[in-house]
Design a protein around this motif. Sequence first.
Motif, PDB file in Angstrom:
ATOM      1  N   UNK A 105      90.463  53.015  76.378  1.00 13.36           N
ATOM      2  CA  UNK A 105      90.668  52.999  74.936  1.00 13.36           C
ATOM      3  C   UNK A 105      89.332  53.005  74.231  1.00 13.36           C
ATOM      4  N   UNK A 106      89.372  52.911  72.938  1.00  9.92           N
ATOM      5  CA  UNK A 106      88.126  52.970  72.175  1.00  9.92           C
ATOM      6  C   UNK A 106      87.559  51.585  71.929  1.00  9.92           C
ATOM      7  N   UNK A 107      86.249  51.508  71.963  1.00 10.67           N
ATOM      8  CA  UNK A 107      85.580  50.237  71.694  1.00 10.67           C
ATOM      9  C   UNK A 107      84.697  50.411  70.466  1.00 10.67           C
ATOM     10  N   UNK A 108      85.190  49.951  69.327  1.00  8.50           N
ATOM     11  CA  UNK A 108      84.394  49.997  68.105  1.00  8.50           C
ATOM     12  C   UNK A 108      83.495  48.777  68.102  1.00  8.50           C
ATOM     13  N   UNK A 118      81.095  48.206  85.428  1.00  2.00           N
ATOM     14  CA  UNK A 118      82.231  48.193  84.499  1.00  2.00           C
ATOM     15  C   UNK A 118      82.833  49.586  84.400  1.00  2.00           C
ATOM     16  N   UNK A 119      84.146  49.620  84.294  1.00  2.00           N
ATOM     17  CA  UNK A 119      84.830  50.918  84.169  1.00  2.00           C
ATOM     18  C   UNK A 119      85.292  51.092  82.738  1.00  2.00           C
ATOM     19  N   UNK A 120      84.868  52.180  82.139  1.00  2.00           N
ATOM     20  CA  UNK A 120      85.269  52.451  80.762  1.00  2.00           C
ATOM     21  C   UNK A 120      85.816  53.865  80.688  1.00  2.00           C
ATOM     22  N   UNK A 121      87.048  53.955  80.216  1.00  2.00           N
ATOM     23  CA  UNK A 121      87.652  55.255  80.016  1.00  2.00           C
ATOM     24  C   UNK A 121      87.930  55.390  78.527  1.00  2.00           C
ATOM     25  N   UNK A 122      87.020  56.030  77.821  1.00  6.39           N
ATOM     26  CA  UNK A 122      87.210  56.185  76.385  1.00  6.39           C
ATOM     27  C   UNK A 122      85.884  56.189  75.657  1.00  6.39           C
ATOM     28  N   UNK A 123      85.982  56.299  74.375  1.00  2.00           N
ATOM     29  CA  UNK A 123      84.766  56.352  73.570  1.00  2.00           C
ATOM     30  C   UNK A 123      84.335  54.968  73.144  1.00  2.00           C
ATOM     31  N   UNK A 124      83.057  54.874  72.792  1.00  2.00           N
ATOM     32  CA  UNK A 124      82.538  53.604  72.273  1.00  2.00           C
ATOM     33  C   UNK A 124      81.795  53.872  70.977  1.00  2.00           C
ATOM     34  N   UNK A 125      82.524  54.047  69.883  1.00  2.00           N
ATOM     35  CA  UNK A 125      81.853  54.366  68.623  1.00  2.00           C
ATOM     36  C   UNK A 125      81.143  53.161  68.011  1.00  2.00           C
ATOM     37  N   UNK A 126      79.957  53.431  67.460  1.00  2.00           N
ATOM     38  CA  UNK A 126      79.205  52.386  66.760  1.00  2.00           C
ATOM     39  C   UNK A 126      79.670  52.341  65.310  1.00  2.00           C
TER      40      UNK A 126
END
Lengths: 144, 169
Positions: A105-108, A118-126
């Motif tokens: 998922x997204x991490x704002x 760490x496993x991240x599937x998605x965007x990380x918008x600032x």
Amino acid sequence: MPQPVFRNSAKAPDGRGAKAPDKRVQLPSSELGSALTVVGVLDTEGELFIHGNVQGRINAERLVLGRRGSVEGDVVARDVHIGGRLNGRVFALNVTLDDTADVSGRIFHNTVTVAKGARIDGRMPWRPPSYFEALDDQLPETKS
Amino acid sequence: MTMFNRTDKPSTDAAAGTTTPPQQPTASSPAPAEVKRPQAYAQPVPSPAGTHSVSVISKALKITGQLESTEDIQIEGEVDGDVRAVSVGIGPNAKIKGTVRGDQVQLSGQVDGKIEAKKVILSRTARMSGDVIHQDITIESGAYIDGHCKPDYGKAETKSAGPKPVAAA
């Protein structure tokens, strides 16, 4: 009238931010054990430790998702520390992902720390801090 | 998977095979070393699950929805929904709207709904609006109840244990 999600942070701009450490001590903390499953909305102005299973929206000042914990839903908090599984969006000023984190998922975020592994599937918008302070109960629509 | 199975089986067989003969001539040294190994492997797996057994819902937390646990829950905050656990403790400032089920329910706060438990304890600060279905109930002086208290001996264990007061009434 939409209420700001960070009730404590709303005071920060007009007052002084120096009171933050005092608040951190006072934060009432809740702990959801590994055997607990919650389906619904969790809303707290304090700390929340999750070692179990949550399906639904979480609002907290500080969220710690243990390595055995799993969350399915959106998380809104000032500080988020993830060591477990998360499927959903994160809206948080400060995000920390442990090496055991598994996020889709997204991490704002405003600041982010990611441990190796760490496993991240998605965007990380600032986003700027003002974005998080303006968040209310109705979260913005985003893709995925 | 197969690799793990393979290594496990010979090691235990070998451990069982090797420990018994040397134990008789040399009493202490080889046996503890062999025993420690499987413990070291076994420990990290159950410990994270076992450490956080009790859940605490603090006074600042509001939950709208269901809570279900196979262990104990202590509630000091607000729950709008059903709660199910082994032992449920409801603190003096807690508010619950819904059904509370468990083996044991200790109420010091407010419940608007229903309690279904084998053992129910209503303390002096308890405020219960709704029915209480129980096998064993304690009501302290000062507790407020607006609802029925119904004994339920429907389970097979208790049927044989004693006579039914329900039948008389």
